[in-house]
Design a protein around this motif. Structure first.
Motif, PDB file in Angstrom:
ATOM      1  N   TRP A 175       0.836  -1.202   0.000  1.00  0.00           N
ATOM      2  CA  TRP A 175       0.000   0.000   0.000  1.00  0.00           C
ATOM      3  C   TRP A 175       0.874   1.257   0.000  1.00  0.00           C
ATOM      4  N   ARG A 176       1.945   1.213   0.775  1.00  0.00           N
ATOM      5  CA  ARG A 176       2.836   2.380   0.856  1.00  0.00           C
ATOM      6  C   ARG A 176       3.495   2.643  -0.499  1.00  0.00           C
ATOM      7  N   TRP A 177       3.994   1.594  -1.132  1.00  0.00           N
ATOM      8  CA  TRP A 177       4.592   1.772  -2.464  1.00  0.00           C
ATOM      9  C   TRP A 177       3.543   2.219  -3.477  1.00  0.00           C
ATOM     10  N   HIS A 178       2.357   1.671  -3.384  1.00  0.00           N
ATOM     11  CA  HIS A 178       1.251   2.057  -4.272  1.00  0.00           C
ATOM     12  C   HIS A 178       0.953   3.546  -4.095  1.00  0.00           C
ATOM     13  N   PHE A 179       0.946   3.986  -2.853  1.00  0.00           N
ATOM     14  CA  PHE A 179       0.654   5.388  -2.549  1.00  0.00           C
ATOM     15  C   PHE A 179       1.723   6.306  -3.121  1.00  0.00           C
ATOM     16  N   TYR A 180       2.987   6.003  -2.834  1.00  0.00           N
ATOM     17  CA  TYR A 180       4.066   6.877  -3.290  1.00  0.00           C
ATOM     18  C   TYR A 180       4.191   6.874  -4.819  1.00  0.00           C
ATOM     19  N   ALA A 181       4.057   5.713  -5.438  1.00  0.00           N
ATOM     20  CA  ALA A 181       4.108   5.663  -6.908  1.00  0.00           C
ATOM     21  C   ALA A 181       2.970   6.489  -7.498  1.00  0.00           C
ATOM     22  N   GLY A 182       1.794   6.412  -6.871  1.00  0.00           N
ATOM     23  CA  GLY A 182       0.650   7.162  -7.367  1.00  0.00           C
ATOM     24  C   GLY A 182       0.840   8.660  -7.301  1.00  0.00           C
ATOM     25  N   LEU A 183       1.556   9.144  -6.277  1.00  0.00           N
ATOM     26  CA  LEU A 183       1.810  10.584  -6.169  1.00  0.00           C
ATOM     27  C   LEU A 183       2.481  11.123  -7.432  1.00  0.00           C
ATOM     28  N   TYR A 184       3.416  10.339  -7.952  1.00  0.00           N
ATOM     29  CA  TYR A 184       4.119  10.780  -9.164  1.00  0.00           C
ATOM     30  C   TYR A 184       3.323  10.476 -10.418  1.00  0.00           C
ATOM     31  N   VAL A 185       2.698   9.322 -10.455  1.00  0.00           N
ATOM     32  CA  VAL A 185       2.107   8.820 -11.686  1.00  0.00           C
ATOM     33  C   VAL A 185       0.796   9.516 -12.043  1.00  0.00           C
ATOM     34  N   ALA A 235     -15.520   3.473   1.315  1.00  0.00           N
ATOM     35  CA  ALA A 235     -15.661   2.067   0.946  1.00  0.00           C
ATOM     36  C   ALA A 235     -16.195   1.921  -0.476  1.00  0.00           C
ATOM     37  N   MET A 236     -17.124   2.792  -0.863  1.00  0.00           N
ATOM     38  CA  MET A 236     -17.649   2.753  -2.229  1.00  0.00           C
ATOM     39  C   MET A 236     -16.564   3.105  -3.238  1.00  0.00           C
ATOM     40  N   TRP A 237     -15.821   4.193  -2.952  1.00  0.00           N
ATOM     41  CA  TRP A 237     -14.749   4.593  -3.854  1.00  0.00           C
ATOM     42  C   TRP A 237     -13.706   3.488  -3.986  1.00  0.00           C
ATOM     43  N   ARG A 238     -13.350   2.870  -2.865  1.00  0.00           N
ATOM     44  CA  ARG A 238     -12.326   1.824  -2.896  1.00  0.00           C
ATOM     45  C   ARG A 238     -12.796   0.618  -3.694  1.00  0.00           C
ATOM     46  N   SER A 239     -14.055   0.227  -3.517  1.00  0.00           N
ATOM     47  CA  SER A 239     -14.575  -0.909  -4.262  1.00  0.00           C
ATOM     48  C   SER A 239     -14.567  -0.634  -5.761  1.00  0.00           C
ATOM     49  N   ALA A 240     -15.044   0.548  -6.157  1.00  0.00           N
ATOM     50  CA  ALA A 240     -15.067   0.891  -7.584  1.00  0.00           C
ATOM     51  C   ALA A 240     -13.653   0.984  -8.139  1.00  0.00           C
ATOM     52  N   HIS A 241     -12.731   1.563  -7.361  1.00  0.00           N
ATOM     53  CA  HIS A 241     -11.332   1.691  -7.786  1.00  0.00           C
ATOM     54  C   HIS A 241     -10.706   0.309  -7.995  1.00  0.00           C
ATOM     55  N   GLY A 242     -10.907  -0.590  -7.032  1.00  0.00           N
ATOM     56  CA  GLY A 242     -10.310  -1.919  -7.142  1.00  0.00           C
ATOM     57  C   GLY A 242     -10.891  -2.728  -8.281  1.00  0.00           C
ATOM     58  N   VAL A 243     -12.219  -2.663  -8.455  1.00  0.00           N
ATOM     59  CA  VAL A 243     -12.863  -3.454  -9.509  1.00  0.00           C
ATOM     60  C   VAL A 243     -12.438  -2.961 -10.886  1.00  0.00           C
ATOM     61  N   ILE A 244     -12.494  -1.646 -11.102  1.00  0.00           N
ATOM     62  CA  ILE A 244     -12.062  -1.104 -12.401  1.00  0.00           C
ATOM     63  C   ILE A 244     -10.595  -1.433 -12.633  1.00  0.00           C
ATOM     64  N   SER A 304      -8.681   7.577  -6.712  1.00  0.00           N
ATOM     65  CA  SER A 304      -7.572   7.505  -5.756  1.00  0.00           C
ATOM     66  C   SER A 304      -7.453   8.810  -4.976  1.00  0.00           C
ATOM     67  N   ILE A 305      -7.676   9.928  -5.653  1.00  0.00           N
ATOM     68  CA  ILE A 305      -7.654  11.225  -4.959  1.00  0.00           C
ATOM     69  C   ILE A 305      -8.811  11.313  -3.968  1.00  0.00           C
ATOM     70  N   ALA A 306      -9.988  10.826  -4.383  1.00  0.00           N
ATOM     71  CA  ALA A 306     -11.148  10.845  -3.491  1.00  0.00           C
ATOM     72  C   ALA A 306     -10.900   9.984  -2.254  1.00  0.00           C
ATOM     73  N   MET A 307     -10.281   8.818  -2.432  1.00  0.00           N
ATOM     74  CA  MET A 307      -9.999   7.956  -1.277  1.00  0.00           C
ATOM     75  C   MET A 307      -9.003   8.607  -0.329  1.00  0.00           C
TER      76      MET A 307
END
Length: 469
Positions: free
Chosen positions: A27-37, A197-206, A399-402
Motif C-alpha cells: 500500500w505504501r509503495w502504491h501510494f508513493y508511486a501514485g503521487l508521481y504517476v 468504501a464505495m470509492w475503494r470498491s469501484a477503484h479496485g474493480v475497475i 484515488s484522490i477521493a480515497m
C-alpha cells in the motif's frame, strides 16, 4: 489474511484485526508511486483520447479535405508543380496520395528548414489550403503525450511514470486480490455503502478489470521511450539490411525519414537505407520509361499501393524514391498490410520491398501493438481505447477521493500508509522490486531514490515525517 481495508469495504471491521505487514508495504509503495504517476496518467489519458478521435474523424495534415470527384485526376507532377509554386523557392519532399477519390492530395514542401503542407485538388491542381507541418490539434496532443514539449527531459519524466505504472499495477493487484471474500466482491463493485468504501470498491474493480489492458498500453507506449524503447527493445527487432541482396546501402537509416513524431515503422528505424546509383535491384519500369514522380506513382499503383500511400522523393543523388503504407501513419487500418518499397532514382529498379511478413516476431508484435495503442484499426479500436482512457481517468480521480476521505480531518498532510516494521517475506518483495528495476530502468532508479529518501531522510526528520505521513 483479509486486509483491514477489505474488511472495512465489506462491513466486516467490527473486531480489531492485526495489519498484514506485506499488505501495508504494498500500500505504501502504491501510494508513493501514485503521487508521481497520477498527473501523468491524467495527461496521457486525455491526450490519448484526443489524438485517437481527431485521427479517426479529421485525420492530420489536411488529409480529409473534401473535393468534388471528377472523371480523371491530373498527373501528380502537375499537382506537385502547383504545390511547389505555392511555396516559392521550396523543395518537394513528399506526396501523400488521397485516401479516396473525393479527397485532396497532400504535398510537403520544405523551405529553409520549415516544412509546409500544401493541400491540392487533384482534379484542378488548385491550392485548397497550406499550413506548417504538424501544427494541428493532433500534433499539440501528440507533443504533450510524447514529451510534454520538453524534449528529452519530458521523455524521461513520462517514461518514469509509465515504468512506475507497472509498480502501481503489481501492488494494486496484490492489495485487491481476494482473501476470503471471494471473487464476486473483487469483480463487481459494491456501491451500496457509500463513502470511502464505495470509492475503494469501484477503484479496485475497475483496476483489476483493466490491469492487463493497462500493462499492454504501458509496454507498447514505452517502446517509444528513450531508454526502454530505443536502448533496450528496439534493437531486438531491427530488420536486417543483409536481406537485400547486393544492394548498396546509405549511411542514413530509415529513422532519417522521421520528422518530429515517429512515422517510420518501428521495425525499420535502425535499418540502413538503400542507395541509388548502381544496376542493383529488380527492374520495374518498361524500357525507355523516364523515372519521374508520375512514373513512380504509376509503379506504386501497379505493385499494390492503392488508396492512400506516401511517396518520399529523393533528396540527394544517392537518395531513393520510397513508397510506404502503415497503420501507424493512418495510411491503413490493417497493420499486417504494412509495406515499404525503395526504388533507385536513376534506373527505376526496386531495391527493397519490405512487408509485414518480413518483420521479426518482435517487429510484427510491435506493428500490431502500436496500431492498437493508437486506435488506428477502425472505429472499434477508437471506442476500446476511449474506454481504457476513461477507466484510467476514473482510477486517478477515485484515488484522490480515497485519499481525501482518509486524511486526518482538517489536515492536508499526505497521510501516507505507515512503514511496517520487521516485514515478513521482505526477501520476496526485494526480488520483485529487483525484477521491476531490471525490466524498467527508470522505475528502478526512482524506486532506489524514493527508498533512500524514505529511510535516510524522512524517517530521521520528525517535521518531514509528520508532514508526509
Amino acid at each position: 489474511m483479509v486486509s483491514i481495508d477489505t474488511q472495512i469495504a465489506s462491513g466486516q471491521a467490527d473486531t480489531p484485526v492485526r495489519p498484514n505487514k506485506l499488505y501495508l508495504a504494498a500500500w505504501r509503495w502504491h501510494f508513493y508511486a501514485g503521487l508521481y504517476v497520477i498527473p501523468f496518467f491524467i495527461m496521457l489519458a486525455i491526450t490519448g483520447m484526443g489524438m485517437t478521435w481527431i485521427a479517426h474523424i479529421d485525420g492530420r495534415d489536411g488529409e480529409r479535405t473534401a473535393v468534388v470527384a471528377q472523371q480523371a485526376a491530373l498527373p501528380v507532377s502537375a499537382q506537385a508543380q502547383a504545390a511547389v509554386a505555392a511555396v516559392p523557392g521550396g523543395t518537394l519532399k513528399q506526396y501523400v496520395a488521397p485516401r479516396s477519390e473525393d479527397l485532396a492530395a497532400i504535398f510537403r514542401v520544405d523551405l529553409d528548414g520549415v516544412a509546409t503542407m500544401v493541400v491540392i485538388d487533384p482534379y484542378t491542381a488548385k491550392v485548397l489550403d497550406m499550413f506548417p507541418r504538424r501544427s494541428g490539434w493532433y500534433d499539440f496532443f501528440d507533443n504533450m503525450h510524447s514529451d510534454l514539449v520538453l524534449g528529452v527531459t519530458g521523455d524521461r519524466m513520462i517514461e518514469t511514470a509509465a515504468s512506475l505504472g507497472m509498480v502501481l499495477i503489481a501492488s494494486g493487484l496484490y492489495m485487491w486480490w481476494p482473501r476470503g471474500l471471494g471473487w464476486r466482491a473483487t469483480l463487481i463493485p459494491q456501491l451500496g455503502r457509500g463513502g470511502r468504501a464505495m470509492w475503494r470498491s469501484a477503484h479496485g474493480v475497475i483496476g483489476i478489470w483493466i490491469s492487463l489492458f493497462l500493462v499492454f498500453f504501458l509496454v507498447s507506449g514505452l517502446s517509444w521511450a528513450g531508454v526502454w524503447g530505443e536502448k533496450m527493445v528496439q534493437a531486438w527487432s531491427q530488420f536486417p539490411a543483409e536481406k537485400w541482396d547486393n544492394v548498396p546501402l546509405s549511411d542514413d537509416t530509415h529513422a532519417s525519414m522521421n520528422h518530429g513524431p515517429k512515422e517510420v515503422p518501428w521495425a525499420l528505424e535502425l535499418t540502413p537505407m538503400p542507395a541509388s546509383g548502381s544496376d542493383a535491384g529488380e527492374p520495374a519500369l518498361e524500357p525507355g520509361t523516364t523515372v519521374s514522380i508520375d512514373s513512380m506513382d504509376a509503379l506504386a499503383r501497379r505493385i499494390g499501393f492503392d488508396g492512400r500511400y506516401q511517396m518520399n522523393v529523393p533528396a540527394s543523388p544517392t537518395g531513393v524514391y520510397t513508397f510506404s503504407r502503415d497503420s501507424m501513419s493512418t495510411d491503413s487500418t490493417d497493420p499486417t498490410s504494412d509495406r515499404t518499397v525503395h526504388v533507385d532514382r536513376h534506373t527505376g529498379n526496386i531495391l527493397a520491398d519490405v512487408r509485414y511478413e518480413n518483420y521479426s516476431l518482435a517487429g510484427k508484435a510491435m506493428a500490431v501493438g502500436i496500431a492498437l495503442h493508437m486506435g488506428t484499426m477502425g472505429l472499434w479500436s477508437v471506442l476500446a481505447n476511449t474506454l481504457v482512457c476513461l477507466s484510467v481517468l476514473f482510477l486517478c480521480v477515485s484515488s484522490i477521493a480515497m485519499w481525501w476521505k482518509r486524511r486526518p480531518a482538517g489536515s492536508l498532510r499526505l497521510a501516507a500508509p505507515p512503514l511496517p516494521r520487521d516485514m515478513p517475506l521482505w526477501q520476496g518483495a526485494m526480488l520483485v522490486a529487483l525484477a521491476v528495476s531490471l525490466a524498467f530502468p527508470m522505475a528502478g532508479i526512482t524506486l532506489l531514490a524514493v527508498l533512500a529518501l524514505d529511510v535516510l531522510i524522512l524517517q530521521r526528520i520528525p517535521a518531514l515525517k509528520r508532514a508526509l505521513s
